[in-house]
Design an enzyme around this catalytic site. Sequence first.
Site, short mmCIF file in Angstrom:
data_model
loop_
_atom_site.label_atom_id
_atom_site.label_comp_id
_atom_site.label_asym_id
_atom_site.label_seq_id
_atom_site.Cartn_x
_atom_site.Cartn_y
_atom_site.Cartn_z
N SER A 171 -6.78 43.57 0.89
CA SER A 171 -7.87 44.10 2.09
C SER A 171 -8.64 45.11 1.41
O SER A 171 -8.95 45.09 0.02
CB SER A 171 -7.07 44.47 3.38
OG SER A 171 -8.11 44.26 4.39
N ASP A 187 -7.48 37.92 6.51
CA ASP A 187 -6.89 39.18 5.44
C ASP A 187 -5.38 38.96 5.09
O ASP A 187 -4.65 38.57 5.77
CB ASP A 187 -7.02 40.27 6.56
CG ASP A 187 -6.85 41.70 6.12
OD1 ASP A 187 -6.07 41.84 5.27
OD2 ASP A 187 -7.72 42.56 6.47
#
Length: 590
Positions: A348, A462
């Site tokens: 991320s 993610d």
Amino acid sequence: MGLLPSRENKLSQTILDGLPFLQDVPKSTLKLLENDMAHFSVPGGQQLFAAGAPADAIYFVISGSLGAFTPKSDGRSEFLGHIRTGEPVGEIALVAGENHQNDVYTLRDTELVRLTRQGFMKLIKSNPGLLERLTRVLLLRLRKSRRKQPRRAEPRVFALMATSPTIDVDLRAKALAKELENLSFKVKIVDESDADKDSRYFDDLEARHDIVIFKTAIGDSNWFRMSLRYADRIWILARADAHPSSPLMPDDESPTRQFKLVDIILLHHGNSRIGAEPAKWRDAAKASRIFHWDGLNDDDCKRLARVMAGRSVGLVMSGGGARAYASIGAVRALREAKCPIDLVGGTSMGAVVAACVASGWSDDEIDRRIRKAFVESNPLADYTLPVVGLVKGHRVDGRLAEHFGDINIESLEIPFYAVSTNLTHGAVRIHTEGLLRQALRASIALPGILPPIVDGEQVLVDGGVLNNFPSDVMRELHRGKIIGVDVAQADRGLNPQDFVNPPGFFRWTMKHGFSAAPPIAALLMRAATVSVDPKDGSQYTDVLITPDIEDTELRDWKAYDDIVERGYIATKKALTQLNGPIARTLITST
Ligand SMILES: Nc1ncnc2c1ncn2[C@@H]1O[C@@H]2COP(=O)(O)O[C@H]2[C@H]1O
């Protein structure tokens, strides 16, 4: 039994004297066994015998090494353990009176003494003490294989293989040896003039040095094949401006291949990366890693020497929204301490910072670009009526394209990976190739906030959903040290008051404006990552940095300076607390 092609040698007393196992056996007994014994040489990568084969003999290793493997139902093999000089092999089946339980392959050119079953029976009748010794070896192996072993032995023999006659492999080997010697490693470079030597000669060289480098050209030569068989690890030197021929290397289907980690070292001239095809080289060589070596650049050479020595440093950065700004401060502190950063990876926003480092940007450049992309205006402010996400994602796409362009991961200055979650298969996806901005976009696509990335049939979101702190991935990539910056260990920052009698959309927007993220963003962030253990991954790090950011929100994109500073302070503190060998490896400024 797959002993061919092998060479049978004359069994001499000197050979038998060199076998610790038979040391207490009187010479007269060995003389009686002469017809039951044979002395063989087997090239590396050959099967000595297969699981299920009848046990008609026991073997003793004179030089070289072998590996025991369990065949798996999917056709692959699991490595059990090494069988090294002086040790017996195939003893279990002989003692237990059944067939061999595992496949055994030579990992190097190996010399063995074979003793027939009848000879072995005669031997233990006259020397019952041998059975006790055998039992000890057997138990030791059993205990070792129960422990979780590293899959690969420490590599000590490297083959530097030139793919073109214009590559000066001698110069490269010497440059690496010089840097290794600076790390106090004893190095020996060997070349074609040693082609007539046998495995005992190389065993002895290996015993007297920390690293042995075979230098060779890829081609149809005996020396090339010898280098291939002796090396623990193969480094293919390729010109960045050339195309690989296919296939680049001879096919080798034996399970020993999994030990021969192949890396591509791409040589650049004139600092230009335009037109280079690292992925093609990697595929042609079936290599697992790509390193770049610009000109005769000292820094690159030092990095490669560290990788050879097992002293490389990998930096892993966790996800955590704006909290991951702390990793920028960490990078600054590490660079100030002249701590090498040889590989980087993250999840991320941690992956975004890692990409800045892998791009070779200075601290100032990272600062300028991150400010522009994330701080000066909120890239997540293109709200939409949610169909697949709270925001459209166009702004984020635009920022990633502006800063990372069309560069592929394999062209980055240092090895890099980003982690995303493959929602289709419920698995972690590790991005080590392809378009960098696409990998980053997948890695930061928090479900419900940013639309996912679709890659073929796969829906990627993610990485934090499954692996927010991917230090386990770094452990697979190199043997050196791992520094981790984990910004998610702190409390995840949900404010309960946000969810008591929440206002309607218009009232909330009138009060907070369009650029602040509504509480649903925090709710989604927390929901996506709630099942991830915040301590996950800590066990793989040698230095773990957990900046003090409890009071900082994951979506507080404006708190940049404060969060960066906290990462910087935490890293400086972690470095000053180091001592011993790890301090010497990581802090080279003193
Ligand atoms: N964990 C291990 N480490 C090293 N060698 C092993 C291990 N397990 C089995 N072997 C060897 O591999 C051989 C396979 O055939 P055997 O079962 O006769 O005898 C076995 C041992 O000699």
